[in-house]
Design a protein around this motif. Structure first.
Motif, PDB file in Angstrom:
ATOM      1  N   GLU A 264       0.645  -1.450   0.066  1.00 51.55           N
ATOM      2  CA  GLU A 264       0.032   0.101  -0.054  1.00 51.55           C
ATOM      3  C   GLU A 264       0.816   1.217  -0.014  1.00 51.55           C
ATOM      4  O   GLU A 264       0.694   1.993  -0.746  1.00 51.55           O
ATOM      5  CB  GLU A 264      -0.949   0.077   1.021  1.00 51.55           C
ATOM      6  CG  GLU A 264      -1.887   1.250   1.232  1.00 51.55           C
ATOM      7  CD  GLU A 264      -2.497   1.309   2.554  1.00 51.55           C
ATOM      8  OE1 GLU A 264      -3.188   2.290   2.973  1.00 51.55           O
ATOM      9  OE2 GLU A 264      -2.919  -0.136   3.212  1.00 51.55           O
ATOM     10  N   LYS A 265       1.782   1.305   0.947  1.00 46.03           N
ATOM     11  CA  LYS A 265       2.644   2.489   0.910  1.00 46.03           C
ATOM     12  C   LYS A 265       3.320   2.779  -0.668  1.00 46.03           C
ATOM     13  O   LYS A 265       3.795   3.780  -0.792  1.00 46.03           O
ATOM     14  CB  LYS A 265       3.722   2.241   2.216  1.00 46.03           C
ATOM     15  CG  LYS A 265       2.984   2.546   3.231  1.00 46.03           C
ATOM     16  CD  LYS A 265       3.914   2.862   4.480  1.00 46.03           C
ATOM     17  CE  LYS A 265       3.196   2.789   5.648  1.00 46.03           C
ATOM     18  NZ  LYS A 265       3.710   3.596   6.950  1.00 46.03           N
ATOM     19  N   PHE A 266       4.015   1.499  -0.990  1.00 50.19           N
ATOM     20  CA  PHE A 266       4.743   1.907  -2.291  1.00 50.19           C
ATOM     21  C   PHE A 266       3.800   2.251  -3.460  1.00 50.19           C
ATOM     22  O   PHE A 266       4.069   2.946  -4.362  1.00 50.19           O
ATOM     23  CB  PHE A 266       5.520   0.366  -2.634  1.00 50.19           C
ATOM     24  CG  PHE A 266       6.388   0.522  -3.846  1.00 50.19           C
ATOM     25  CD1 PHE A 266       7.715   1.099  -3.706  1.00 50.19           C
ATOM     26  CD2 PHE A 266       5.976   0.047  -5.124  1.00 50.19           C
ATOM     27  CE1 PHE A 266       8.323   1.475  -4.759  1.00 50.19           C
ATOM     28  CE2 PHE A 266       6.751   0.260  -6.163  1.00 50.19           C
ATOM     29  CZ  PHE A 266       7.772   0.847  -6.110  1.00 50.19           C
ATOM     30  N   ILE A 267       2.715   1.553  -3.433  1.00 51.18           N
ATOM     31  CA  ILE A 267       1.874   1.823  -4.707  1.00 51.18           C
ATOM     32  C   ILE A 267       0.999   2.866  -4.530  1.00 51.18           C
ATOM     33  O   ILE A 267       0.886   3.822  -5.479  1.00 51.18           O
ATOM     34  CB  ILE A 267       0.783   0.567  -4.862  1.00 51.18           C
ATOM     35  CG1 ILE A 267       1.756  -0.838  -5.410  1.00 51.18           C
ATOM     36  CG2 ILE A 267      -0.255   0.628  -5.857  1.00 51.18           C
ATOM     37  CD1 ILE A 267       0.795  -1.945  -5.355  1.00 51.18           C
ATOM     38  N   ASP A 268       0.516   3.252  -3.444  1.00 52.24           N
ATOM     39  CA  ASP A 268      -0.428   4.384  -3.199  1.00 52.24           C
ATOM     40  C   ASP A 268       0.205   5.649  -2.884  1.00 52.24           C
ATOM     41  O   ASP A 268       0.073   6.564  -3.347  1.00 52.24           O
ATOM     42  CB  ASP A 268      -1.645   3.948  -1.991  1.00 52.24           C
ATOM     43  CG  ASP A 268      -2.558   2.885  -2.701  1.00 52.24           C
ATOM     44  OD1 ASP A 268      -2.699   2.604  -4.009  1.00 52.24           O
ATOM     45  OD2 ASP A 268      -2.956   2.179  -1.871  1.00 52.24           O
ATOM     46  N   GLU A 269       1.180   5.525  -1.757  1.00 56.34           N
ATOM     47  CA  GLU A 269       1.836   6.814  -1.144  1.00 56.34           C
ATOM     48  C   GLU A 269       3.231   7.039  -2.000  1.00 56.34           C
ATOM     49  O   GLU A 269       3.694   7.777  -1.716  1.00 56.34           O
ATOM     50  CB  GLU A 269       1.922   6.615   0.182  1.00 56.34           C
ATOM     51  CG  GLU A 269       0.454   6.426   1.040  1.00 56.34           C
ATOM     52  CD  GLU A 269       0.848   5.987   2.325  1.00 56.34           C
ATOM     53  OE1 GLU A 269       1.903   6.364   2.997  1.00 56.34           O
ATOM     54  OE2 GLU A 269      -0.213   5.571   2.986  1.00 56.34           O
ATOM     55  N   HIS A 270       3.748   6.133  -2.836  1.00 60.39           N
ATOM     56  CA  HIS A 270       4.879   6.243  -3.395  1.00 60.39           C
ATOM     57  C   HIS A 270       6.164   6.383  -2.555  1.00 60.39           C
ATOM     58  O   HIS A 270       6.985   6.931  -2.576  1.00 60.39           O
ATOM     59  CB  HIS A 270       5.057   7.157  -4.519  1.00 60.39           C
ATOM     60  CG  HIS A 270       3.930   6.965  -5.548  1.00 60.39           C
ATOM     61  ND1 HIS A 270       3.949   6.052  -6.533  1.00 60.39           N
ATOM     62  CD2 HIS A 270       2.688   7.832  -5.744  1.00 60.39           C
ATOM     63  CE1 HIS A 270       2.876   6.113  -7.118  1.00 60.39           C
ATOM     64  NE2 HIS A 270       2.134   7.285  -6.700  1.00 60.39           N
ATOM     65  N   LYS A 271       5.993   5.654  -1.393  1.00 60.86           N
ATOM     66  CA  LYS A 271       6.945   5.730  -0.086  1.00 60.86           C
ATOM     67  C   LYS A 271       7.765   4.258  -0.154  1.00 60.86           C
ATOM     68  O   LYS A 271       7.066   3.320  -0.199  1.00 60.86           O
ATOM     69  CB  LYS A 271       6.443   5.904   0.934  1.00 60.86           C
ATOM     70  CG  LYS A 271       5.841   7.311   1.203  1.00 60.86           C
ATOM     71  CD  LYS A 271       5.214   7.648   2.548  1.00 60.86           C
ATOM     72  CE  LYS A 271       4.772   9.003   2.521  1.00 60.86           C
ATOM     73  NZ  LYS A 271       4.203   9.204   4.047  1.00 60.86           N
ATOM     74  N   ASN A 272       9.124   4.418   0.120  1.00 62.47           N
ATOM     75  CA  ASN A 272       9.822   3.153   0.227  1.00 62.47           C
ATOM     76  C   ASN A 272      10.174   2.985   1.691  1.00 62.47           C
ATOM     77  O   ASN A 272      10.897   3.854   2.346  1.00 62.47           O
ATOM     78  CB  ASN A 272      11.132   3.218  -0.448  1.00 62.47           C
ATOM     79  CG  ASN A 272      11.092   3.240  -1.893  1.00 62.47           C
ATOM     80  OD1 ASN A 272      10.209   2.324  -2.340  1.00 62.47           O
ATOM     81  ND2 ASN A 272      12.117   3.844  -2.498  1.00 62.47           N
ATOM     82  N   THR A 273       9.572   1.929   2.414  1.00 60.97           N
ATOM     83  CA  THR A 273       9.649   1.719   3.906  1.00 60.97           C
ATOM     84  C   THR A 273      11.136   1.258   4.126  1.00 60.97           C
ATOM     85  O   THR A 273      11.670   0.598   3.148  1.00 60.97           O
ATOM     86  CB  THR A 273       8.755   0.875   4.525  1.00 60.97           C
ATOM     87  OG1 THR A 273       8.707  -0.300   3.678  1.00 60.97           O
ATOM     88  CG2 THR A 273       7.220   1.608   4.208  1.00 60.97           C
ATOM     89  N   GLN A 274      11.452   1.310   5.239  1.00 60.08           N
ATOM     90  CA  GLN A 274      12.877   0.758   5.696  1.00 60.08           C
ATOM     91  C   GLN A 274      12.883  -0.892   5.397  1.00 60.08           C
ATOM     92  O   GLN A 274      13.790  -1.446   5.008  1.00 60.08           O
ATOM     93  CB  GLN A 274      13.127   0.806   7.237  1.00 60.08           C
ATOM     94  CG  GLN A 274      14.474   0.554   7.504  1.00 60.08           C
ATOM     95  CD  GLN A 274      15.529   1.212   6.949  1.00 60.08           C
ATOM     96  OE1 GLN A 274      15.594   2.171   6.584  1.00 60.08           O
ATOM     97  NE2 GLN A 274      16.936   0.265   6.915  1.00 60.08           N
ATOM     98  N   SER A 275      11.717  -1.557   5.694  1.00 61.54           N
ATOM     99  CA  SER A 275      11.705  -2.895   5.470  1.00 61.54           C
ATOM    100  C   SER A 275      11.720  -3.209   3.923  1.00 61.54           C
ATOM    101  O   SER A 275      12.382  -4.295   3.524  1.00 61.54           O
ATOM    102  CB  SER A 275      10.250  -3.617   6.025  1.00 61.54           C
ATOM    103  OG  SER A 275       9.219  -2.802   5.282  1.00 61.54           O
ATOM    104  N   LEU A 276      11.232  -2.484   3.155  1.00 61.27           N
ATOM    105  CA  LEU A 276      11.487  -2.498   1.697  1.00 61.27           C
ATOM    106  C   LEU A 276      12.968  -2.323   1.012  1.00 61.27           C
ATOM    107  O   LEU A 276      13.350  -3.045   0.473  1.00 61.27           O
ATOM    108  CB  LEU A 276      10.583  -1.478   0.990  1.00 61.27           C
ATOM    109  CG  LEU A 276       9.175  -2.028   0.561  1.00 61.27           C
ATOM    110  CD1 LEU A 276       8.459  -0.899  -0.416  1.00 61.27           C
ATOM    111  CD2 LEU A 276       9.228  -3.221  -0.258  1.00 61.27           C
ATOM    112  N   VAL A 277      13.709  -1.301   1.830  1.00 61.58           N
ATOM    113  CA  VAL A 277      15.125  -0.997   1.583  1.00 61.58           C
ATOM    114  C   VAL A 277      15.813  -2.304   1.966  1.00 61.58           C
ATOM    115  O   VAL A 277      16.700  -2.886   1.161  1.00 61.58           O
ATOM    116  CB  VAL A 277      15.412   0.024   2.487  1.00 61.58           C
ATOM    117  CG1 VAL A 277      17.122   0.010   2.391  1.00 61.58           C
ATOM    118  CG2 VAL A 277      14.854   1.394   1.881  1.00 61.58           C
ATOM    119  N   ILE A 278      15.511  -2.977   3.009  1.00 64.88           N
ATOM    120  CA  ILE A 278      16.269  -4.248   3.618  1.00 64.88           C
ATOM    121  C   ILE A 278      15.834  -5.407   2.655  1.00 64.88           C
ATOM    122  O   ILE A 278      16.837  -6.126   2.266  1.00 64.88           O
ATOM    123  CB  ILE A 278      15.625  -4.560   5.019  1.00 64.88           C
ATOM    124  CG1 ILE A 278      16.242  -3.669   6.075  1.00 64.88           C
ATOM    125  CG2 ILE A 278      16.309  -6.043   5.426  1.00 64.88           C
ATOM    126  CD1 ILE A 278      15.945  -3.887   7.313  1.00 64.88           C
TER     127      ILE A 278
END
Length: 156
Positions: free
Chosen positions: A117-131
């Protein structure tokens, strides 16, 4: 070394006090408390009086549509990031499409609904996605055969 009588009395009092303290804390009264029957337990749990640390809500599953959209969006973002400083964009685009798709597919396997949801809708990369990205990049790029190093001075 001799212990004086007042010292011995103090030590005896301390030892007796510790023994009494350990015995009192070890004993408990379980007679008065009966486990509630099923109806009472359900009533207490719905009322919020009983806290069960093992009862937690599970993350909702990610739909296949979200996974597919994440995979293609992330691969496109990866290629775009690699082409940012490229001089030959066409050749580099063809070279980076396959590894970026591998990385996105590897990340998609353990994707949570919040991350999607954060990547698709808000265009944000969370720390867990970076890992997950670093892990996937290592997994996908380590299998790639490295170019042969030049031989210097006839050494192999």
């Amino acid at each position: 070394m001799k212990n004086s009588t007042p010292n011995q009395n103090a030590w005896m009092a301390v030892c007796a006090g510790l023994a009494l303290a350990f015995m009192l804390t070890a004993c408990s009264d379980d007679e008065g408390k009966q486990p509630p029957n099923a109806a009472e337990a359900k009533k207490l749990q719905t009322a919020g009086d009983v806290h069960n640390p093992f009862d937690h809500t599970h993350d909702e599953p990610v739909t296949d549509v979200q996974k597919h959209k994440f995979e293609h969006d992330f691969a496109a973002q990866c290629v775009e990031r690699e082409l940012k400083n490229s001089t030959d964009k066409e050749a580099d685009k063809a070279r980076w499409e396959r590894p970026c798709m591998c990385i996105a597919t590897f990340m998609m396997k353990n994707l949570t609904a919040d991350e999607a949801e954060k990547f698709i809708d808000e265009h944000k990369n969370t720390q867990s996605l970076v890992i997950k990205y670093e892990n996937a990049a290592y997994h996908c790029l380590q299998a790639k055969q490295q170019p042969k190093e030049p031989q210097l001075f006839g050494r192999q």
